[in-house]
Motif scaffolding. Structure first.
Motif, short mmCIF file in Angstrom:
data_model
loop_
_atom_site.label_atom_id
_atom_site.label_comp_id
_atom_site.label_asym_id
_atom_site.label_seq_id
_atom_site.Cartn_x
_atom_site.Cartn_y
_atom_site.Cartn_z
N SER A 125 -4.67 11.69 3.07
CA SER A 125 -5.14 10.43 3.65
C SER A 125 -4.42 10.09 4.95
O SER A 125 -4.95 9.38 5.80
CB SER A 125 -4.98 9.30 2.63
OG SER A 125 -3.66 9.26 2.16
N THR A 127 -15.28 12.57 4.54
CA THR A 127 -15.14 11.99 5.88
C THR A 127 -15.76 12.87 6.97
O THR A 127 -16.30 12.36 7.94
CB THR A 127 -13.64 11.77 6.19
OG1 THR A 127 -13.04 11.12 5.09
CG2 THR A 127 -13.45 10.92 7.43
N VAL A 185 -11.47 14.17 0.02
CA VAL A 185 -11.28 13.23 1.13
C VAL A 185 -11.85 13.78 2.44
O VAL A 185 -12.61 13.10 3.14
CB VAL A 185 -9.79 12.87 1.30
CG1 VAL A 185 -9.56 12.03 2.55
CG2 VAL A 185 -9.28 12.13 0.08
N VAL A 244 -6.06 12.53 7.71
CA VAL A 244 -7.51 12.57 7.88
C VAL A 244 -7.94 11.98 9.23
O VAL A 244 -8.86 12.50 9.87
CB VAL A 244 -8.22 11.89 6.68
CG1 VAL A 244 -8.01 10.40 6.66
CG2 VAL A 244 -9.71 12.20 6.68
N VAL A 245 -7.25 10.94 9.70
CA VAL A 245 -7.65 10.32 10.97
C VAL A 245 -7.38 11.24 12.17
O VAL A 245 -8.30 11.54 12.95
CB VAL A 245 -6.98 8.94 11.15
CG1 VAL A 245 -7.30 8.37 12.52
CG2 VAL A 245 -7.45 7.98 10.07
#
Lengths: 412, 272
Positions: free
Chosen positions: B115, B211, B207, B118-119
């Motif tokens: 998490s 995304t 995840v 992920v960005v």
């Protein structure tokens, strides 16, 4: 390993790579219609999701310039997923948001101003909920749906709906027996957004609010009264503890939950699971005639390269006939413009009128004046309510703590 | 049969029951009516008249999801092993500047949650046009599982006597031949074990898949399964039916690979 095996392994690797190479999205030709993605939690909803896709297909069939591709993202991970995508410069072209996320996205520059691409003055938008589509006096969305909360009950178990909170508690206790529960609501951290929606009903219903528009009022007497009422039901053990919303709604459909304070989308869902269920609705049995409502705007991603095409879809969506069709899909929810339900629809589902009549007394589920910080405040409040439910402190102490943490957050 | 043996058999059966029962219960739940789901004594055996849940799932997008998951998992498995074998060999057999820092760096990547990454990874993948493709997911899954696989394989290569390689070199075998014809067969059990790790890691990843993929036709089964969990309702039987279908290919892969793990573990254990 023999030569043969090595050769086979190499061939398998090459085949795998070739297979993967063929699995990307293909480039589209210039004369093909533009495809826009439209992300909404509703597309994942059994029954309603398929109906909403059929409604979108109505748009796709209506013209040849734009194709809308529905994208269903699970409720629990919707915010995180779309915010990651949008912050990374991508994401769906159109998004149906909960209002707190909508405000946060608009404030962060992640949404395209709506007035640039669409003249909404030609549509008779419902003024009340439409006012929540603005951030800093700029329109970033139009209402996709607004859903009020009411007391839904099983008429085989409840002859007359309770008129006061005391009657409600007594009835819930009386009905809780033989595997049947009197009431149900969300009460776990993993359903934080939904639990907060439930809390708003109790807070508004006892005359409270989490802010007065300028200051946080999380530990005001009215808020504590409302949340104490929520705790009273929890402590009375009239709710199926541990059951998530999807589970207790199925229990309701099976006649195993007698009453449920829930939003206008729920009756259609439970009747879809059991059309023999005898269901009715009434205003919430709280001292003040006010309840929370889910106001759900649709916005255009600021990263979208097809904002004009997005506007074509929004224009189609706001046409009266398509609004009526959308309302049929969304059940007891309101849509962007005033529509008239047919006599047949009201006769078949009298609860629709109950939900419709509540629009005037519905308040949005955001912390007014602190819209951008609502998700963080939600986390603080839910954590402290859970601490009170689990006996770690009284509800008053819990809200004092939430007030302190909230003030630290907003910088008061 | 002596009592001691009875007890051992019973103990094994009990452990087996505990391990298998959740899968069995998943299957029973997929073939249960709504009302029976909430009774205080739910049925212990499945109702095979309710197999329509499976037919409905199979006529929908589930086969496509499973195929996507298989391509991602198999691709991750192949790419990971292709990169990890020379990487592990290099770490095991060669001394070079910065080796310790490299090993520490590999460990550090394992400490960062998905998490958190992920960005930034989303932005990088967007720049390189890797979003909305199965290639992209293979790459990101490989990146996450590669350090573990490298460490396992390095340990296995460390255990191979250098004398075997020296003998091969004397016989004229080139360095690449030593790796592929001497070391790889000798670490076959570890390769099978790491293949299972890589496959399962990619098969279960959620995840990044959620995304990085917008196109529903490219969604893997992990994301597809979660897509049944709606805001207002969740079709429990459908979720369980799809979960059964989601579990079986992974179990099948494990059973196939497990044969090689056991064979390899026992190979060469007896002199003679």
């Amino acid at each position: 390993m023999t030569h043969r095996r090595v050769t086979l392994a190499t061939a398998a690797a090459a085949a795998g790579a070739l297979a993967l190479a063929g699995c990307g999205t293909g480039a589209s030709g210039s004369d093909e219609p533009v495809t826009l993605t439209f992300a909404a939690v509703t597309f994942t909803e059994s029954g309603r999701g398929e109906a909403l896709e059929a409604w979108v297909q109505g748009f796709n069939d209506s013209q040849d310039q734009v194709v809308i591709d529905p994208v269903g993202i699970p409720f629990a991970s919707f915010s995180q997923t779309v915010f990651t995508q949008m912050s990374g410069g991508s994401g769906p072209d159109l998004l149906r948001f909960d209002q707190a996320d909508f405000v946060q996205a608009a404030s962060s520059g992640l949404l395209h101003p709506m007035d640039d691409i669409l003249d909404v003055s030609q549509f008779p938008l419902i003024e009340g909920p439409d006012g929540y589509n603005f951030v800093d006096d700029t329109r970033y969305g139009v209402m996709f749906g607004a859903s009020n909360y009411a007391l839904i009950y099983n008429t085989d178990l409840v002859e007359e709906p309770p008129q006061s909170f005391e009657e409600f508690v007594d009835l819930a206790i009386e009905l809780t027996q033989d595997g049947v529960y009197g009431h149900a609501f969300r009460h776990t951290k993993d359903e934080e957004p939904g639990m907060m929606q439930d809390l708003y009903n109790f807070v508004y219903g006892f005359g409270g609010a989490f802010s007065d528009g300028e200051n946080l009022t999380i530990n005001s007497p009215e808020v504590i009264d409302g949340l104490s009422a929520y705790q009273e039901l929890y402590d009375a053990e009239v709710v199926p503890r541990g059951a998530d919303a999807a589970t207790y709604r199925r229990m309701f459909a099976e006649g195993l939950v007698a009453m449920n304070i829930d939003n206008g989308g729920v009756p259609g869902i439970v009747l879809g699971q059991n059309d023999d269920l005898n269901l009715a609705a009434a205003p919430n049995p709280f001292p003040v005639a006010s309840q929370g409502g889910i106001i759900v705007p649709i916005g255009v991603n600021a990263n979208s390269e097809h904002t004009e095409e997005a506007a074509i879809f929004l224009d189609w969506m706001l046409q009266e006939e398509n609004q009526v069709a959308l309302q049929e899909v969304m059940g007891a929810e309101s849509v962007a413009i005033e529509t008239t339900r047919s006599e047949e629809a009201l006769a078949a589902a009298p609860y629709l009128q109950v939900f419709d009549d509540l629009t005037d007394s519905t308040q949005p589920q955001i912390v007014e004046g602190f819209e951008e910080q609502t998700p963080e405040l939600r986390s603080i409040i839910v954590d402290q309510v859970l601490a009170a439910l689990h006996g770690e402190m009284s509800m008053e102490e819990a809200m004092d703590r939430a007030q302190e943490l909230g003030e630290n957050l907003v910088g008061d | 049969m002596p009592w001691g043996r009875y007890l051992r058999v019973l103990a094994v059966l009990a452990v087996l029951g505990i391990a298998v029962f959740p899968l069995y219960w998943m299957f029973v739940t997929s073939l249960t009516t709504d009302r029976e789901l909430f009774t205080s004594s739910p049925r212990l055996f499945p109702d095979f008249s309710l197999t329509g849940t499976y037919s409905e799932a199979l006529t929908g997008p589930v086969p496509r999801w499973l195929l996507n998951s298989f391509l991602i998992a198999a691709g991750t498995c192949l790419v990971t092993l292709a990169l990890a074998i020379p990487f592990a060999y290099g770490l095991s057999r060669f001394r070079f500047r910065g080796k310790v820092a490299l090993v520490i760096g590999l460990f550090v990547t394992q400490m960062l949650p998905e998490s958190l990454l992920v960005v930034p990874l989303f932005a990088i993948f967007r720049t390189f046009g890797l979003l909305d493709s199965l290639h992209g997911l293979v790459l990101v899954d490989t990146a996450f599982v590669l350090p573990i696989v490298v460490f396992v394989l390095k340990g296995a290569i460390d255990g191979i006597p250098r004398e075997i390689e020296e003998a091969a070199r004397v016989d004229g075998c080139r360095p690449l031949g030593i790796l592929t014809r001497i070391n790889v067969p000798l670490i076959a059990p570890s390769l099978a074990a790491t293949a299972v790790i890589a496959f399962f890691s990619a098969w279960n990843e959620y995840v990044f898949a959620l995304t990085f993929i917008f196109d529903r036709g490219l969604q893997p089964a992990s994301v597809g399964l979660a897509s049944f969990i709606g805001e207002l309702s969740t079709p429990t039987q459908t979720v369980m039916a799809v979960a059964v279908m989601y579990t079986l290919p992974a179990v099948a892969f494990y059973l196939i690979a497990q044969r090689y793990i056991v064979t390899g573990m026992t190979a060469g254990s007896v002199k003679g």
